[in-house]
Design a protein around this motif. Structure first.
Motif, mmCIF file in Angstrom:
data_model
loop_
_atom_site.group_PDB
_atom_site.id
_atom_site.type_symbol
_atom_site.label_atom_id
_atom_site.label_comp_id
_atom_site.label_asym_id
_atom_site.label_seq_id
_atom_site.Cartn_x
_atom_site.Cartn_y
_atom_site.Cartn_z
ATOM 1 N N GLN A 174 -5.341 6.692 6.976
ATOM 2 C CA GLN A 174 -4.217 6.852 6.062
ATOM 3 C C GLN A 174 -4.089 5.642 5.141
ATOM 4 O OE1 GLN A 174 -1.496 7.549 9.348
ATOM 5 N NE2 GLN A 174 -0.907 9.531 8.457
ATOM 6 N N LEU B 90 0.817 -1.220 0.000
ATOM 7 C CA LEU B 90 0.000 0.000 0.000
ATOM 8 C C LEU B 90 0.851 1.271 0.000
ATOM 9 C CD1 LEU B 90 -2.842 -0.927 2.542
ATOM 10 C CD2 LEU B 90 -2.946 -0.915 0.050
ATOM 11 N N ALA C 28 2.614 2.242 2.505
ATOM 12 C CA ALA C 28 2.285 2.801 3.814
ATOM 13 C C ALA C 28 3.267 2.306 4.867
ATOM 14 C CB ALA C 28 0.857 2.401 4.192
ATOM 15 N N ASP D 82 0.823 3.978 10.341
ATOM 16 C CA ASP D 82 -0.267 4.724 9.715
ATOM 17 C C ASP D 82 -1.615 4.333 10.305
ATOM 18 O OD1 ASP D 82 1.549 5.970 8.094
ATOM 19 O OD2 ASP D 82 0.978 4.903 6.268
ATOM 20 N N HIS E 122 -6.779 5.844 2.502
ATOM 21 C CA HIS E 122 -6.436 6.817 1.475
ATOM 22 C C HIS E 122 -5.461 6.216 0.459
ATOM 23 C CE1 HIS E 122 -5.691 10.692 -0.376
ATOM 24 N NE2 HIS E 122 -4.389 10.493 -0.216
ATOM 25 N N ARG E 123 -4.417 5.525 0.941
ATOM 26 C CA ARG E 123 -3.453 4.886 0.041
ATOM 27 C C ARG E 123 -4.137 3.805 -0.798
ATOM 28 N NH1 ARG E 123 -0.225 6.493 -2.324
ATOM 29 N NH2 ARG E 123 0.968 4.594 -2.526
ATOM 30 N N GLN F 145 -6.251 5.401 -3.564
ATOM 31 C CA GLN F 145 -5.410 5.914 -4.649
ATOM 32 C C GLN F 145 -4.945 4.786 -5.569
ATOM 33 O OE1 GLN F 145 -2.350 7.871 -2.323
ATOM 34 N NE2 GLN F 145 -3.024 9.873 -3.047
#
Length: 184
Positions: free
Chosen positions: A31, A21, A23, A27, A34-35, A38
């Protein structure tokens, strides 16, 4: 726990889901979401319809990896279980691995023919194109002998040239060669 999550947990032992991810283990769920969103938008099969078949296939594979990572890391219980397995694996290692770095996130130094990545101490990590190719070939041979599923990420542990930290550098077997990708 569903069979899909159990399968994902088995796969998770071989792959750093946080790296999938892009990440970090620190996180928050927001968060991570969100990753995930995307990457899901970037690699969703509907978005890749106009691509050539190999790029579309690679994109679908990435989408499935991202989706599997999100399923495990988005649930509090499965994330905790994954983190415990991950920590247990780190404790079995003989070196202090600070983090996992994707080869694609490293800087290609054409003059030296090495990938570099900055350490938090100010030093750096470097891995040569030759080391990447040798490890890829060795792992492919191991996979063929053991009948392992292809397409898993490969990697090596790289030590900082200044301090005692190490990173685990990963890459996909189906990546472009560094010189063809980074010289463009």
């Amino acid at each position: 726990m569903s069979p899909g999550v159990l399968f994902g947990m088995c796969e998770a032992e071989k792959k750093d889901l946080y790296a999938v991810l892009g990440a970090s283990p620190s996180d928050s769920v927001q968060q991570l979401r969100h990753r995930y969103q995307q990457l899901a938008l970037q690699y969703h099969p509907d978005r890749l319809r106009g691509e050539c078949s190999s790029e579309a296939e690679s994109g679908v594979k990435t989408f499935l990896e991202v989706d599997a990572a999100w399923r495990i890391l988005s649930d509090q219980n499965t994330r905790r279980q994954y983190d415990l397995q991950r920590r247990a694996q780190e404790l079995k290692q003989d070196w202090p691995v600070d983090s996992t770095v994707c080869l694609e996130d490293m800087t290609w130094d054409q003059d030296e023919c090495v990938f570099t990545y900055c350490c938090r101490c100010g030093g750096g990590f470097s891995v040569s194109e030759e080391e990447v190719e040798e490890e890829t070939q060795r792992r492919q041979q191991d996979d063929e002998e053991e009948g392992t599923v292809e397409g898993q990420n490969r990697g090596v542990v790289v030590c900082c040239d200044t301090c005692s930290l190490s990173v685990y550098v990963t890459w996909s077997l189906h990546r472009k060669t560094p010189t063809s990708k980074w010289q463009q």
